[in-house]
Design a protein around this motif. Structure first.
Motif, short mmCIF file in Angstrom:
data_model
loop_
_atom_site.label_atom_id
_atom_site.label_comp_id
_atom_site.label_asym_id
_atom_site.label_seq_id
_atom_site.Cartn_x
_atom_site.Cartn_y
_atom_site.Cartn_z
N ARG A 59 34.04 -32.59 -1.35
CA ARG A 59 33.07 -33.68 -1.36
C ARG A 59 32.78 -34.14 -2.79
NH1 ARG A 59 29.45 -35.67 2.31
NH2 ARG A 59 31.14 -35.14 3.74
N GLU A 85 27.48 -42.24 3.73
CA GLU A 85 28.23 -41.96 4.95
C GLU A 85 29.71 -42.30 4.81
OE1 GLU A 85 26.45 -43.87 8.30
OE2 GLU A 85 24.41 -43.24 7.78
N PHE A 145 32.20 -40.47 3.84
CA PHE A 145 33.06 -39.40 4.32
C PHE A 145 32.55 -38.74 5.59
CE2 PHE A 145 34.00 -39.62 -0.25
CZ PHE A 145 35.37 -39.81 -0.19
N ALA A 146 31.38 -39.13 6.07
CA ALA A 146 30.82 -38.57 7.30
C ALA A 146 29.98 -39.66 7.96
CB ALA A 146 29.99 -37.33 7.01
N ASP A 147 30.64 -40.53 8.68
CA ASP A 147 29.97 -41.68 9.28
C ASP A 147 29.04 -41.22 10.41
OD1 ASP A 147 29.30 -44.30 9.74
OD2 ASP A 147 30.98 -44.66 11.10
N CYS A 156 40.32 -45.35 5.92
CA CYS A 156 39.23 -45.44 6.89
C CYS A 156 39.64 -44.94 8.27
CB CYS A 156 38.72 -46.87 7.00
SG CYS A 156 37.98 -47.51 5.48
N TYR A 208 41.30 -42.24 8.83
CA TYR A 208 41.44 -40.79 8.81
C TYR A 208 40.13 -40.15 8.38
CZ TYR A 208 46.41 -42.00 8.86
OH TYR A 208 47.63 -42.51 9.18
N ASP A 209 40.04 -38.85 8.61
CA ASP A 209 38.89 -38.07 8.17
C ASP A 209 39.38 -36.94 7.27
OD1 ASP A 209 36.89 -39.48 9.57
OD2 ASP A 209 37.43 -38.43 11.43
N GLY A 210 38.47 -36.42 6.46
CA GLY A 210 38.78 -35.24 5.66
C GLY A 210 39.77 -35.49 4.55
N ARG A 236 41.86 -38.91 4.04
CA ARG A 236 41.10 -40.01 3.45
C ARG A 236 40.91 -39.81 1.96
NH1 ARG A 236 35.49 -41.46 6.22
NH2 ARG A 236 36.97 -41.99 7.87
#
Length: 237
Positions: A48, A100, A102-104, A163, A165-167, A170
């Motif tokens: 993060r 938000e 990285f964590a929408d 956008c 992808y996650d983690g 991204r």
């Protein structure tokens, strides 16, 4: 005719001083930069922190682009004032989306997409402002075209892909966008000369933001080390 005159860029003189419009412009960026600490504090981890540095770099470049432009034309009159008001509105939306990225959170518009689209809009407004400010400068316009093709469009596409992808994916696409941004034409190639006229407000916010990142990184490292020691002690016992 009068409307056309008001729409033109007004050249900044040698005695130009910082105006309230420029100070308020800086204040909006200060708020956006301080939101980066909220992004890190939500889920403190080394990943993060790296992601927050990516967001901070994008915000910083956006501010620097208009700081250099303020050296050429006045920010409190003509077309640039309208551009600054638009950019301030867009950056305020960006600041709301930063925590938000990285964590929408559920509900509403997707924060990562909002952030990337607003970033692309700010960069586009920057290039358009330079294009309008020097209608007869062919060298400058050639530099603007190279900047758009090499330093703006490719990073924007990578950020937009991130956008989906996650983690780590991204984060990797964001890092690749930063690399492309750095490998393109330098922003100083757009600087006509002299000292930037916009105030250094974001510099005041950048220092504590970086300190907060350093402290958070140290805290995460200490927690990981302590966890490893407890795990080893438990295994030995």
């Amino acid at each position: 005719m009068a409307g056309r005159e008001r729409a033109r860029m007004v050249a900044a003189g040698g005695d130009h001083k910082v105006t309230p419009a420029e100070l308020f412009f800086d204040l909006v960026f200060v708020y956006a930069i301080t939101q980066v600490t909220a992004l890190m504090a939500a889920h403190p981890s080394p990943v993060r922190v790296v992601g927050a540095m990516t967001v901070l770099a994008l915000l910083w470049w956006c501010w620097c682009a208009f700081a250099w432009l303020g050296n050429v034309v006045r920010a409190d009159s003509g077309a640039l004032f309208a551009v600054l008001v638009t950019v301030m509105t867009v950056v305020f939306v960006v600041s709301l989306a930063v925590p938000e990225v990285f964590a929408d959170a559920p509900g509403g518009l997707p924060a990562p997409v909002v952030f990337v689209v607003c970033y692309g809009l700010v960069r586009t407004l920057h290039l358009v402002s330079y294009w309008v400010s020097s209608p007869g400068d062919t060298a400058l316009r050639a530099t603007l075209r190279r900047t758009a093709l090499l330093s703006v469009a490719p990073p924007f596409v990578l950020l937009l892909m991130g956008c989906a992808y996650d983690g780590p994916p991204r984060l990797l696409l964001g890092a690749a966008a930063i690399v492309l941004r750095c490998s393109g034409p330098r922003p100083t190639a757009l600087l006509v000369g002299g000292v930037c006229c916009l105030a250094a407000g974001p510099l005041v916010a950048l220092v504590p933001a970086l300190l907060a990142m350093a402290l958070l990184a140290a805290a995460v490292t200490a927690l990981v080390t302590a966890h490893d020691h407890r795990a080893r002690a438990a295994a030995a016992g």
